[in-house]
Design a protein around this motif. Sequence first.
Motif, PDB file in Angstrom:
ATOM      1  N   ARG A   9      -5.888 -23.473   4.040  1.00  0.00           N
ATOM      2  CA  ARG A   9      -6.504 -24.762   3.739  1.00  0.00           C
ATOM      3  C   ARG A   9      -7.665 -24.537   2.767  1.00  0.00           C
ATOM      4  N   TYR A  22      -1.890 -24.023  13.393  1.00  0.00           N
ATOM      5  CA  TYR A  22      -1.348 -25.282  13.892  1.00  0.00           C
ATOM      6  C   TYR A  22      -0.136 -24.982  14.763  1.00  0.00           C
ATOM      7  N   LEU A  44      -0.732 -34.636  12.059  1.00  0.00           N
ATOM      8  CA  LEU A  44      -2.133 -34.584  11.641  1.00  0.00           C
ATOM      9  C   LEU A  44      -2.651 -35.977  11.288  1.00  0.00           C
ATOM     10  N   LYS A  47      -3.400 -38.046  14.269  1.00  0.00           N
ATOM     11  CA  LYS A  47      -4.625 -37.613  14.950  1.00  0.00           C
ATOM     12  C   LYS A  47      -5.869 -37.873  14.103  1.00  0.00           C
ATOM     13  N   GLU A  49      -6.480 -36.542  11.150  1.00  0.00           N
ATOM     14  CA  GLU A  49      -6.878 -35.340  10.424  1.00  0.00           C
ATOM     15  C   GLU A  49      -6.260 -35.312   9.028  1.00  0.00           C
ATOM     16  N   GLU A  50      -6.843 -34.507   8.165  1.00  0.00           N
ATOM     17  CA  GLU A  50      -6.371 -34.391   6.790  1.00  0.00           C
ATOM     18  C   GLU A  50      -5.022 -33.662   6.753  1.00  0.00           C
TER      19      GLU A  50
END
Length: 248
Positions: A9, A22, A44, A47, A49-50
């Motif tokens: 990331r 993950y 993601l 949730k 998230e990015e």
Amino acid sequence: MNLTLKIWRQKNASDKGKMVDYKVNDISPDMSFLEMLDVLNEQLINKGEEPVAFDHDCREGICGMCSLYINGEAHGPDRGITTCQLHMRMFKDGDTITIEPFRATAFPVIKDLIVDRSSFDRIQHAGGFISVNTSGNTIDANAIPVNKHDADKAFEAATCIGCGACVASCKNSSAMLFVGAKVSQFALLPQGKVEATDRVLNMVKQMDEEGFGNCTNTGACEVECPKGISLENIARMNREYLAASLKG
């Protein structure tokens, strides 16, 4: 299949970046690798998230956009395929899969798994063309005889999709297989003879300016190439370059 994904990331080119773990569950062996990443990103997003940024387009093994470094191999643990053609049956339940972007100075990371491969475009702009006047002066395609062997070799070279697997798999981040293929597809045909000298000199010069390394004949590029581009194209490019240098 339940899997652990270790994914690189990185927010942008200036960010240091890091590996993030993950978990994905209930992955079908019949899914493609990119479909598996789609499942992860859906989780993601749900949730808040990015999602993981990764490149893709045709998902048919044609465009070369889906360039990922998977478990230390460009396009993953299969041969003659792009990442979008890789299926999850190549992995086992409980596996840990490491996913990274292609690593090369000339392929700077844009975000997460996406790299900037515009250096390849600039190499092609430097010489990957022929100046045939087709404006009101169209010539029949069969007007210039081409030896069958040469035509076949030219077509084989032209199958290069510019994905960058050759660069990613090379210890020197060399682009010589890519450039060799682009030089060969014209060098073998009579239509490409007009610019032959300038083409190879300009494309090799641009390749060096982009920061790609040199070839040491390891052969990893040919092994990892999804289109099976032969090392013969590097040898042909070297011959073309030597001949052009002597002329110049």
